[in-house]
Design a protein around this motif. Structure first.
Motif, PDB file in Angstrom:
ATOM      1  N   MET A 255      13.030 -14.020   3.892  1.00 47.05           N
ATOM      2  CA  MET A 255      12.762 -12.589   3.777  1.00 47.05           C
ATOM      3  C   MET A 255      11.780 -12.158   4.858  1.00 47.05           C
ATOM      4  SD  MET A 255      11.250 -10.561   0.520  1.00 47.05           S
ATOM      5  CE  MET A 255      11.282  -8.806   0.526  1.00 47.05           C
ATOM      6  N   LYS A 256      12.045 -11.028   5.457  1.00 50.80           N
ATOM      7  CA  LYS A 256      11.156 -10.506   6.488  1.00 50.80           C
ATOM      8  C   LYS A 256       9.860 -10.027   5.860  1.00 50.80           C
ATOM      9  CE  LYS A 256      14.607  -8.812   9.713  1.00 50.80           C
ATOM     10  NZ  LYS A 256      15.108  -7.648  10.412  1.00 50.80           N
ATOM     11  N   SER A 257       8.814 -10.018   6.672  1.00 47.98           N
ATOM     12  CA  SER A 257       7.552  -9.449   6.192  1.00 47.98           C
ATOM     13  C   SER A 257       7.013  -8.515   7.272  1.00 47.98           C
ATOM     14  CB  SER A 257       6.544 -10.551   5.870  1.00 47.98           C
ATOM     15  OG  SER A 257       6.165 -11.232   7.040  1.00 47.98           O
ATOM     16  N   VAL A 258       6.162  -7.620   6.835  1.00 50.46           N
ATOM     17  CA  VAL A 258       5.509  -6.700   7.757  1.00 50.46           C
ATOM     18  C   VAL A 258       4.019  -6.716   7.452  1.00 50.46           C
ATOM     19  CG1 VAL A 258       7.495  -5.170   8.075  1.00 50.46           C
ATOM     20  CG2 VAL A 258       5.862  -4.704   6.249  1.00 50.46           C
ATOM     21  N   SER A 259       3.246  -6.332   8.439  1.00 46.63           N
ATOM     22  CA  SER A 259       1.808  -6.184   8.259  1.00 46.63           C
ATOM     23  C   SER A 259       1.473  -4.707   8.305  1.00 46.63           C
ATOM     24  CB  SER A 259       1.052  -6.893   9.395  1.00 46.63           C
ATOM     25  OG  SER A 259       1.334  -8.260   9.403  1.00 46.63           O
ATOM     26  N   VAL A 260       0.427  -4.325   7.580  1.00 45.20           N
ATOM     27  CA  VAL A 260      -0.066  -2.958   7.669  1.00 45.20           C
ATOM     28  C   VAL A 260      -1.545  -2.991   8.010  1.00 45.20           C
ATOM     29  CG1 VAL A 260       1.608  -1.906   6.095  1.00 45.20           C
ATOM     30  CG2 VAL A 260      -0.531  -2.784   5.196  1.00 45.20           C
ATOM     31  N   ARG A 261      -2.004  -1.907   8.637  1.00 42.57           N
ATOM     32  CA  ARG A 261      -3.425  -1.745   8.926  1.00 42.57           C
ATOM     33  C   ARG A 261      -3.758  -0.269   8.846  1.00 42.57           C
ATOM     34  NH1 ARG A 261      -3.507  -2.978  15.474  1.00 42.57           N
ATOM     35  NH2 ARG A 261      -2.412  -1.072  16.111  1.00 42.57           N
ATOM     36  N   LEU A 262      -5.057   0.016   8.731  1.00 41.76           N
ATOM     37  CA  LEU A 262      -5.539   1.389   8.716  1.00 41.76           C
ATOM     38  C   LEU A 262      -6.352   1.623   9.980  1.00 41.76           C
ATOM     39  CD1 LEU A 262      -6.624   1.660   4.976  1.00 41.76           C
ATOM     40  CD2 LEU A 262      -4.410   2.178   6.017  1.00 41.76           C
ATOM     41  N   VAL A 263      -6.088   2.744  10.645  1.00 40.56           N
ATOM     42  CA  VAL A 263      -6.716   3.063  11.928  1.00 40.56           C
ATOM     43  C   VAL A 263      -7.366   4.440  11.834  1.00 40.56           C
ATOM     44  CG1 VAL A 263      -6.275   3.435  14.395  1.00 40.56           C
ATOM     45  CG2 VAL A 263      -5.000   1.675  13.153  1.00 40.56           C
ATOM     46  N   GLY A 264      -8.518   4.581  12.471  1.00 39.38           N
ATOM     47  CA  GLY A 264      -9.159   5.891  12.573  1.00 39.38           C
ATOM     48  C   GLY A 264     -10.049   6.252  11.408  1.00 39.38           C
ATOM     49  N   GLY A 265     -10.274   5.319  10.500  1.00 39.51           N
ATOM     50  CA  GLY A 265     -11.115   5.597   9.341  1.00 39.51           C
ATOM     51  C   GLY A 265     -12.068   4.441   9.091  1.00 39.51           C
ATOM     52  N   SER A 266     -11.772   3.685   8.031  1.00 41.52           N
ATOM     53  CA  SER A 266     -12.599   2.539   7.667  1.00 41.52           C
ATOM     54  C   SER A 266     -11.680   1.448   7.123  1.00 41.52           C
ATOM     55  CB  SER A 266     -13.624   2.955   6.604  1.00 41.52           C
ATOM     56  OG  SER A 266     -12.956   3.252   5.382  1.00 41.52           O
ATOM     57  N   THR A 267     -12.270   0.445   6.497  1.00 45.05           N
ATOM     58  CA  THR A 267     -11.437  -0.623   5.942  1.00 45.05           C
ATOM     59  C   THR A 267     -10.602  -0.142   4.759  1.00 45.05           C
ATOM     60  OG1 THR A 267     -13.258  -1.345   4.525  1.00 45.05           O
ATOM     61  CG2 THR A 267     -12.988  -2.476   6.642  1.00 45.05           C
ATOM     62  N   ARG A 268     -10.983   0.988   4.131  1.00 49.28           N
ATOM     63  CA  ARG A 268     -10.241   1.460   2.962  1.00 49.28           C
ATOM     64  C   ARG A 268      -9.562   2.809   3.157  1.00 49.28           C
ATOM     65  NH1 ARG A 268     -12.076   4.915  -0.937  1.00 49.28           N
ATOM     66  NH2 ARG A 268     -13.979   6.005  -0.408  1.00 49.28           N
ATOM     67  N   GLU A 269      -9.660   3.392   4.341  1.00 47.46           N
ATOM     68  CA  GLU A 269      -8.968   4.659   4.597  1.00 47.46           C
ATOM     69  C   GLU A 269      -8.626   4.780   6.073  1.00 47.46           C
ATOM     70  OE1 GLU A 269     -11.397   8.386   4.562  1.00 47.46           O
ATOM     71  OE2 GLU A 269     -12.975   7.020   3.883  1.00 47.46           O
ATOM     72  N   GLY A 270      -7.519   5.482   6.347  1.00 43.11           N
ATOM     73  CA  GLY A 270      -7.130   5.688   7.733  1.00 43.11           C
ATOM     74  C   GLY A 270      -5.644   5.976   7.870  1.00 43.11           C
ATOM     75  N   ARG A 271      -5.208   6.055   9.126  1.00 39.67           N
ATOM     76  CA  ARG A 271      -3.788   6.247   9.444  1.00 39.67           C
ATOM     77  C   ARG A 271      -3.060   4.936   9.166  1.00 39.67           C
ATOM     78  NH1 ARG A 271      -4.412   7.348  14.446  1.00 39.67           N
ATOM     79  NH2 ARG A 271      -4.027   5.260  15.246  1.00 39.67           N
ATOM     80  N   VAL A 272      -1.928   5.025   8.509  1.00 37.23           N
ATOM     81  CA  VAL A 272      -1.134   3.838   8.197  1.00 37.23           C
ATOM     82  C   VAL A 272      -0.357   3.415   9.437  1.00 37.23           C
ATOM     83  CG1 VAL A 272       0.732   2.905   6.786  1.00 37.23           C
ATOM     84  CG2 VAL A 272      -0.895   4.519   5.783  1.00 37.23           C
ATOM     85  N   GLU A 273      -0.542   2.161   9.828  1.00 37.35           N
ATOM     86  CA  GLU A 273       0.264   1.582  10.898  1.00 37.35           C
ATOM     87  C   GLU A 273       0.910   0.320  10.364  1.00 37.35           C
ATOM     88  OE1 GLU A 273      -1.797   1.208  14.618  1.00 37.35           O
ATOM     89  OE2 GLU A 273      -1.981   3.384  14.817  1.00 37.35           O
ATOM     90  N   ILE A 274       2.136   0.113  10.771  1.00 36.46           N
ATOM     91  CA  ILE A 274       2.924  -1.011  10.291  1.00 36.46           C
ATOM     92  C   ILE A 274       3.431  -1.813  11.490  1.00 36.46           C
ATOM     93  CG2 ILE A 274       5.010   0.414  10.155  1.00 36.46           C
ATOM     94  CD1 ILE A 274       5.729  -1.192   7.602  1.00 36.46           C
TER      95      ILE A 274
END
Length: 113
Positions: free
Chosen positions: A1-20
């Protein structure tokens, strides 16, 4: 099964723009149909219990150097990954980076009795 990673940008460790990260490349998620169920899935992917907000309209800045990977994301909120949610298809969208989706994740609090 494929997997993806997500991260948050432009905010903090708990908020931000969703990038995948898909096929080795980071991209954004369009806010069309973006809601708390979708945001909760992202927050859980990042190790948080749930989402507090599902910000839209690039609140955390535009990811203009990236492609837009997902649009019309429809999660129930119970999925383990955005891969398990319905969407319009990878790299299929009708939006611009001024529509980048974000999240604000809940921090689990301990009772202080």
């Amino acid at each position: 099964m494929k997997s993806v990673s997500v991260r948050l940008v432009g905010g903090s460790t708990r908020e931000g723009r969703v990038e995948i990260k898909y096929q080795g490349e980071w991209g954004t998620v369009c806010d069309d149909s973006w809601d708390m169920n979708d945001a909760t899935v992202v927050c859980r992917m990042l190790g948080f219990p749930a989402a507090l907000e599902a910000p839209t309209k690039a609140r955390y800045g535009r990811g203009s150097t990236h492609r837009i990977w997902l649009d019309e994301v429809h999660c129930t909120g119970k999925e383990k990954s955005l891969l398990d949610c319905r969407h319009s298809g990878w790299d299929v969208h009708n939006c611009n980076h001024h529509d980048d989706a974000g999240v604000v994740c809940e921090i689990q609090r301990k009772n202080s009795f």
